[in-house]
Design a protein around this motif. Sequence first.
Motif, PDB file in Angstrom:
ATOM      1  N   VAL A  96       0.705  -1.241   0.015  1.00  0.00           N
ATOM      2  CA  VAL A  96       0.005  -0.059  -0.062  1.00  0.00           C
ATOM      3  C   VAL A  96       1.361   0.901   0.019  1.00  0.00           C
ATOM      4  O   VAL A  96       0.798   2.598  -0.291  1.00  0.00           O
ATOM      5  N   ASP A  97       1.687   1.115  -0.065  1.00  0.00           N
ATOM      6  CA  ASP A  97       2.924   2.634   0.081  1.00  0.00           C
ATOM      7  C   ASP A  97       2.667   2.737   0.949  1.00  0.00           C
ATOM      8  O   ASP A  97       2.922   4.616   1.048  1.00  0.00           O
ATOM      9  N   TYR A  98       2.333   2.654   2.429  1.00  0.00           N
ATOM     10  CA  TYR A  98       2.140   3.170   3.925  1.00  0.00           C
ATOM     11  C   TYR A  98       2.802   3.051   4.756  1.00  0.00           C
ATOM     12  O   TYR A  98       2.794   2.044   5.417  1.00  0.00           O
ATOM     13  N   ASN A  99       4.370   3.350   4.951  1.00  0.00           N
ATOM     14  CA  ASN A  99       5.495   3.245   5.336  1.00  0.00           C
ATOM     15  C   ASN A  99       4.963   3.576   6.854  1.00  0.00           C
ATOM     16  O   ASN A  99       5.214   4.783   6.996  1.00  0.00           O
ATOM     17  N   PHE A 100       5.546   2.066   7.720  1.00  0.00           N
ATOM     18  CA  PHE A 100       5.799   2.628   9.197  1.00  0.00           C
ATOM     19  C   PHE A 100       6.756   4.089   9.687  1.00  0.00           C
ATOM     20  O   PHE A 100       6.442   4.761  10.274  1.00  0.00           O
ATOM     21  N   LEU A 101       7.455   4.276   9.045  1.00  0.00           N
ATOM     22  CA  LEU A 101       8.741   5.006   9.669  1.00  0.00           C
ATOM     23  C   LEU A 101       8.581   5.912   8.827  1.00  0.00           C
ATOM     24  O   LEU A 101       9.048   7.148   9.490  1.00  0.00           O
TER      25      LEU A 101
END
Length: 360
Positions: free
Chosen positions: A119-124
Motif C-alpha cells: 500500500v506504500d504506507y510506510n510506518f517509518l
Amino acid sequence: MLHRLALRVIPQLNAAVTESAVRKRKRWVMLLPGLIAFLLYRLLKDILPLGDPFVLLAFGGAIATVTALWAYRMGRQQPVAQILNSDSLQFLVWVAGWIGCVYGMQLSLLVLAMLALFVDYNFLLHPEGPAMMALIIPTTAVTRDAFEIGHVMRLESQGTRMVTFPNGRPLRELWQRDPLHVGQWSASGFFVGGLAALGLGLFGDWGLNGIGQALMSMLVAGSVAYLAFFHGQFPTENWSTRFGTQSWWERVQFWTWPCLTFALTYYLVLWGFLVFLLNFKVNQIGLFAVLTGLTTALMVGYGYFLGTRVFVEKQTQGEISEGLRRCPFVMEILAKTGWVSPTQVPAPSSLSTRPAEPSS
C-alpha cells in the motif's frame, strides 16, 4: 504460527474449534481486546514513543501477553485458581510468551510489512496509522487463537484425547524421530526458493521489485509446501497418485489457504524484521534469495509435519471399527480413556433391539 496452521489443517482440531457454539462465543470474546488496544493507543500515543518500532513491538507484545492469558481462560471456562492447579507453569508461560508476546509481535511486523510493501504506507514515514493497526489486528488474532487453544484444553480435561496438540512438541518429536526426511524437505525448500529468487532477479529492475519477489516467494513456497504435505500424509503410498484423486476445487482451496496465504505471511514477517528492526533495504538479489529460501524451507518443513499428523490421526481413527462405534458400552470405555469424545458415544435408545428368543 504453527499453532494456527495446526488448528485449521488437522481435522480433529479444526472440527473442535469451528463448532457453531464455539465460534459464536469466540466472536464475542474477540471484540473486547481490540477495543482496549485501540483505547490504549489513543491514550498513550503522546506519552510513549510508538513511532519507534522497538517500542511499538514491546508495547504490542505486552498487550498480547495479557490478552492471551485472558482469552485462554475464557476458552477454558474455568476459574483462574482451577487453571493454575491443573495446568503446568511451563504451559502457561508458553501461552503467554509464545501465543501472546511472540505471536503478537510477529503479526505486528506482518501488518507493518503489508502496509509498506503493498500500500506504500510506510510506518517509518507515517507511524500513526500503521502503529494503530499493528496493535489492534494482532491483539484480535491473539485473542482468537488463545481462546481456541483454551477450548482444546477444556476438551482434553473433559476426557477427549487430542491426537495432535497445537504446540511445538509434536514437531520436535518428528525432528527427533525422522530428521532425515524433514531435513531433506527443508533443505530442498531453501535451495528451490533461493534459486527461484535468483532467477527472477535476472529480469533486471522488474525482477528486483519487492512486490514481485513477494508474490513469487508465495507461489514457490506455497506450492512446494503442498507437495511436502502430501508426502507426509501418504508416507506408505504413492502420494502423487493420491493427489490426482482430489477434485480441482479441493486442490485450489488447500493451495490457496493455507499454503499460499501462510507462505506470504512468513515472507512478510521476515521482510518486516529486516526492514523495521535491522534497518535493511531489501533491494538486493542476495537478500531476496535468503528471504525466499527461508520462507520456503519453513513452509515445506511445516507442510511435511502437518501431513504426518493428518496421517497419524487417520491411523488412530481407523483403529476403531464401525461395529465398535455402534456399541455404546465399548465407546463409553473408549471415552473414559480419552480415545474418543464423550459426544461420540451413541445413546442406547438409538440401537436397534430384537426380542429375546424363546427358551426351548
